[in-house]
Design a protein around this motif. Structure first.
Motif, PDB file in Angstrom:
ATOM      1  N   LYS A  61       8.084-132.141  38.492  1.00  0.00           N
ATOM      2  CA  LYS A  61       8.361-131.200  39.595  1.00  0.00           C
ATOM      3  C   LYS A  61       8.115-129.771  39.121  1.00  0.00           C
ATOM      4  CE  LYS A  61      11.731-134.293  41.618  1.00  0.00           C
ATOM      5  NZ  LYS A  61      13.130-134.694  41.495  1.00  0.00           N
ATOM      6  N   LYS A  62       8.544-129.514  37.894  1.00  0.00           N
ATOM      7  CA  LYS A  62       8.358-128.179  37.323  1.00  0.00           C
ATOM      8  C   LYS A  62       6.861-127.868  37.182  1.00  0.00           C
ATOM      9  CE  LYS A  62      10.340-125.551  33.497  1.00  0.00           C
ATOM     10  NZ  LYS A  62       9.779-125.768  32.173  1.00  0.00           N
ATOM     11  N   ALA A  63       6.106-128.884  36.782  1.00  0.00           N
ATOM     12  CA  ALA A  63       4.656-128.683  36.602  1.00  0.00           C
ATOM     13  C   ALA A  63       4.003-128.297  37.935  1.00  0.00           C
ATOM     14  CB  ALA A  63       4.017-129.950  36.042  1.00  0.00           C
TER      15      ALA A  63
ATOM     16  N   ASP B 270       5.517-126.722  40.408  1.00  0.00           N
ATOM     17  CA  ASP B 270       5.926-125.338  40.710  1.00  0.00           C
ATOM     18  C   ASP B 270       5.211-124.328  39.810  1.00  0.00           C
ATOM     19  OD1 ASP B 270       7.535-126.231  42.691  1.00  0.00           O
ATOM     20  OD2 ASP B 270       9.335-126.343  41.434  1.00  0.00           O
ATOM     21  N   GLU B 271       4.911-124.751  38.602  1.00  0.00           N
ATOM     22  CA  GLU B 271       4.284-123.807  37.661  1.00  0.00           C
ATOM     23  C   GLU B 271       2.764-123.758  37.799  1.00  0.00           C
ATOM     24  OE1 GLU B 271       5.888-124.675  33.789  1.00  0.00           O
ATOM     25  OE2 GLU B 271       7.818-123.766  34.312  1.00  0.00           O
ATOM     26  N   GLY B 272       2.211-124.574  38.695  1.00  0.00           N
ATOM     27  CA  GLY B 272       0.791-124.419  39.026  1.00  0.00           C
ATOM     28  C   GLY B 272      -0.206-125.227  38.222  1.00  0.00           C
ATOM     29  N   TYR B 273       0.205-126.412  37.737  1.00  0.00           N
ATOM     30  CA  TYR B 273      -0.753-127.253  37.001  1.00  0.00           C
ATOM     31  C   TYR B 273      -1.586-128.089  37.977  1.00  0.00           C
ATOM     32  CZ  TYR B 273       1.543-125.990  32.668  1.00  0.00           C
ATOM     33  OH  TYR B 273       2.038-125.291  31.602  1.00  0.00           O
ATOM     34  N   HIS B 274      -2.414-127.405  38.757  1.00  0.00           N
ATOM     35  CA  HIS B 274      -3.121-128.104  39.836  1.00  0.00           C
ATOM     36  C   HIS B 274      -4.600-128.336  39.558  1.00  0.00           C
ATOM     37  CE1 HIS B 274       0.491-127.343  41.991  1.00  0.00           C
ATOM     38  NE2 HIS B 274       0.325-126.038  41.959  1.00  0.00           N
TER      39      HIS B 274
ATOM     40  N   ILE C  15       1.534-133.436  32.245  1.00  0.00           N
ATOM     41  CA  ILE C  15       2.658-132.560  31.846  1.00  0.00           C
ATOM     42  C   ILE C  15       3.937-133.400  31.726  1.00  0.00           C
ATOM     43  CG2 ILE C  15       4.099-130.568  32.531  1.00  0.00           C
ATOM     44  CD1 ILE C  15       1.315-129.727  31.646  1.00  0.00           C
TER      45      ILE C  15
END
Ligand code: PMP
Ligand code: GLU
Length: 395
Positions: A55-57, A59-63, A277
């Motif tokens: 979930k954090k990934a 939000d942090e933009g690992y797209h 991640i």
């Protein structure tokens, strides 16, 4: 009209584990009360700490695309994991992260195999090895094993199967479908044979490494003389109950890792970024964090052993790893059960599905047509109900 499929494909079967599971799902959708013990898929939710990392990934933009062989940080964590759990030394350039262990294995086969090469596979084997080898237009050379020897091969059998065309040996320990686990000494003896044939590569599928009930899992790559011949395969599907996340990986000689990177770069670009991640968190955590699942599998294994004893005609041995039992059901062949003549394990598995609505997989899918694979990756409640139904229909 002429068959336009490639020759390569005309010889390939659908995955029987997946086919049986789809059949069970279809029957369920039609309202039948089916218990699905066909697929090797843990019924746990992935650990919360891994879900939080994913979930954090997001939000942090690992797209975005990652490096083809995986994020460097993940590859470093995989090297630490190999060192911590398997006493193996790998460098990040020896690691390739793929879309499941399945893709990792296929990358390796495509890297190594030419038409007419021989690949030694002990049977019973995991269903996809054989078909993957055929996709590469190579020839599987099967070493049959027997229940009396816990379905394991010995060095003499291995050496007898080797020819000048042998390119690769593939096996899993703990084994899908038999649940047998090769001991340190047994692997050492096999390694002695491989040492004499440095051209032969070994694909060691260790995806069930943590699901071991007696002695600890050993990786065959720990024997220094053959380390350079081994590709160690692993993944998150089983240990972390993350089948749908599709993360698998290899530790391998640099030349193999480079080739898998090349193939993967053309075929999929990279494994899923968010799942990678999450894998960093999963693999950097100590195995004690997933012990609750292993304990539960062991309880289920013991339950299965208690219940299967009650069924007349099943012969079995105690599996020491993975979450399958592989009983011999050939006692039923040639018998009429509820008006239906049973000739082989395909028909026996069909019979159980039709009459007791329990889905299993025929041993023929794994290269042994006397046995049946029953997965106990389901809840105790389902296992009890399934074995009660099987007992009722057979006894
Ligand atoms: N190897 C074995 C022995 C397996 O049982 C599985 C199960 N699917 C795989 C490889 C592939 O696992 P995945 O692609 O889900 O990582
Ligand atoms: N490995 C699991 C099994 O053997 C999942 C299905 C598959 O990938 O074949 O049931």
């Amino acid at each position: 009209m002429k068959n336009r499929l490639s020759y390569r494909l005309q010889n390939i079967s659908f995955s029987q584990t997946i086919a049986m599971s789809s059949k069970a799902r279809e029957l369920k959708n039609k309202g039948h009360d089916v218990i699905n013990l066909s697929l090797g898929e843990p019924d746990f939710y992935p650990p919360n700490f891994v879900l939080s990392a994913a979930k954090k990934a997001i939000d942090e933009g690992y797209h975005y695309y990652t490096p083809v062989s995986g994020y460097l940080e993940l590859k470093k964590v995989i090297c630490e994991k190999f060192h911590r759990d398997n006493h193996l030394k790998y460098n990040p350039y020896q690691i390739v992260v793929s879309t499941g262990a399945k893709q990792a294995i296929m990358n390796v086969l495509l890297s190594l195999l030419n038409r007419d090469d021989e690949v030694i596979i002990p049977a019973p084997y995991w269903v996809s090895y054989l078909q993957m080898v055929k996709i590469c237009e190579s020839n599987p050379v099967i070493i049959p094993t027997v229940m009396k020897n816990n379905f394991k091969i010995n060095p003499e059998q291995l050496e007898k199967a080797i020819t000048s065309k042998t390119k690769l040996f593939i096996f899993s320990t703990p084994c899908n479908p038999t649940g047998s686990v090769y001991s340190y000494d047994e692997l050492k003896n096999l390694a002695e044979v491989f040492k004499k044939y440095p051209e032969i590569m070994i694909l060691s599928d260790e995806i069930y490494e943590h699901i071991c009930y007696s002695e600890k899992h050993t990786s065959i790559a720990i024997f220094p003389n053959i380390y350079h011949q081994v590709i160690t395969v692993n993944g998150l599907s089983k240990a972390f109950s993350m089948t749908g996340w599709r993360i698998g990986y290899i530790g391998a000689p640099k030349w193999i890792a480079e080739s898998c990177d090349k193939i993967q770069g053309q075929m999929t670009s990279c494994a899923n970024s968010i799942a990678q991640i999450a894998a960093i968190t999963a693999l950097s955590s100590h195995p004690s964090k997933i012990e609750y699942m292993i304990k539960e599998f062991k309880k289920r294994r013991n339950l299965v052993l208690d219940m299967i004893k009650e069924i007349d005609g099943f012969q079995f041995y105690q599996p020491n790893g993975a979450f399958y039992i592989f009983p011999k059901v050939s006692n039923f062949f040639g018998q009429k059960l509820h008006g239906k003549m049973i000739k082989n394990s395909d028909e026996f598995s069909e019979f159980l599905l039709e009459q007791s609505k329990v889905a299993t997989v025929s041993g023929s899918a794994f290269g042994n047509n006397e046995c049946l694979r029953i997965s106990y990756a389901s809840s105790e409640e389902k296992i009890i109900e399934a074995f009660t139904r099987i007992k009722k229909i057979l006894n």
